[in-house]
Design a protein around this motif. Sequence first.
Motif, short mmCIF file in Angstrom:
data_model
loop_
_atom_site.label_atom_id
_atom_site.label_comp_id
_atom_site.label_asym_id
_atom_site.label_seq_id
_atom_site.Cartn_x
_atom_site.Cartn_y
_atom_site.Cartn_z
N ARG A 101 1.17 -1.06 -0.49
CA ARG A 101 0.05 0.19 0.01
C ARG A 101 0.88 0.88 -0.02
N GLN A 102 0.41 2.28 -0.81
CA GLN A 102 1.41 3.86 -0.84
C GLN A 102 0.52 4.20 -0.30
N ARG A 103 0.79 5.22 1.40
CA ARG A 103 0.16 6.76 1.11
C ARG A 103 1.48 7.63 1.64
N ASP A 104 1.53 8.06 2.43
CA ASP A 104 2.73 8.91 2.88
C ASP A 104 3.68 8.35 2.90
N ARG A 105 3.59 6.32 2.70
CA ARG A 105 4.97 5.39 2.99
C ARG A 105 4.27 4.66 2.40
N VAL A 106 5.50 3.93 1.23
CA VAL A 106 4.84 2.48 1.12
C VAL A 106 5.18 1.56 2.74
N THR A 107 3.87 0.32 2.85
CA THR A 107 3.88 -0.60 3.74
C THR A 107 3.45 -1.81 3.12
N TYR A 108 3.55 -2.70 3.19
CA TYR A 108 3.44 -3.85 2.84
C TYR A 108 2.46 -5.35 3.82
N ASP A 109 2.34 -6.01 3.49
CA ASP A 109 2.45 -7.35 4.59
C ASP A 109 3.79 -8.21 4.81
N TYR A 110 3.98 -8.51 3.64
CA TYR A 110 5.60 -9.28 3.85
C TYR A 110 6.30 -9.10 2.44
N ARG A 111 7.56 -9.55 2.43
CA ARG A 111 8.38 -8.56 1.59
C ARG A 111 9.75 -10.31 1.58
#
Length: 121
Positions: A101-111
Amino acid sequence: EVRLVESGGGSVQPGGSLRLSCVVSGFAITNYVMSWVRQAPGKGLERVSDIASGGTTTYSADSVKGRFIISRDNAKNSIYLQMNNLSTEDTAVYYCAVGVRQRDRVTYDYRGQGTQVTVSS
């Protein structure tokens, strides 16, 4: 246990190409949008490209459009990133990820743990 394992990184001269692979275990990628993200030295995480379950590219960063191609093989539970005409600005650690997901920063569930790509002459 969810695992994403990238491979294919390395050192290349400007204008060269690399193909990254990511093998996923712990869940079937069939129903998930999968992504590649990257982190250059001293910078935050950058979303590179997303691919829908059916193989449609749903996102491509402006900086890589026309040069990078994301693909997937659901039968192999894998995704790929073909990178062409590489430039020094593409130097980064590349990660495959799910739930980006990308709002103020990129986040993720798993990488994954990432694979280093270095472009230099």
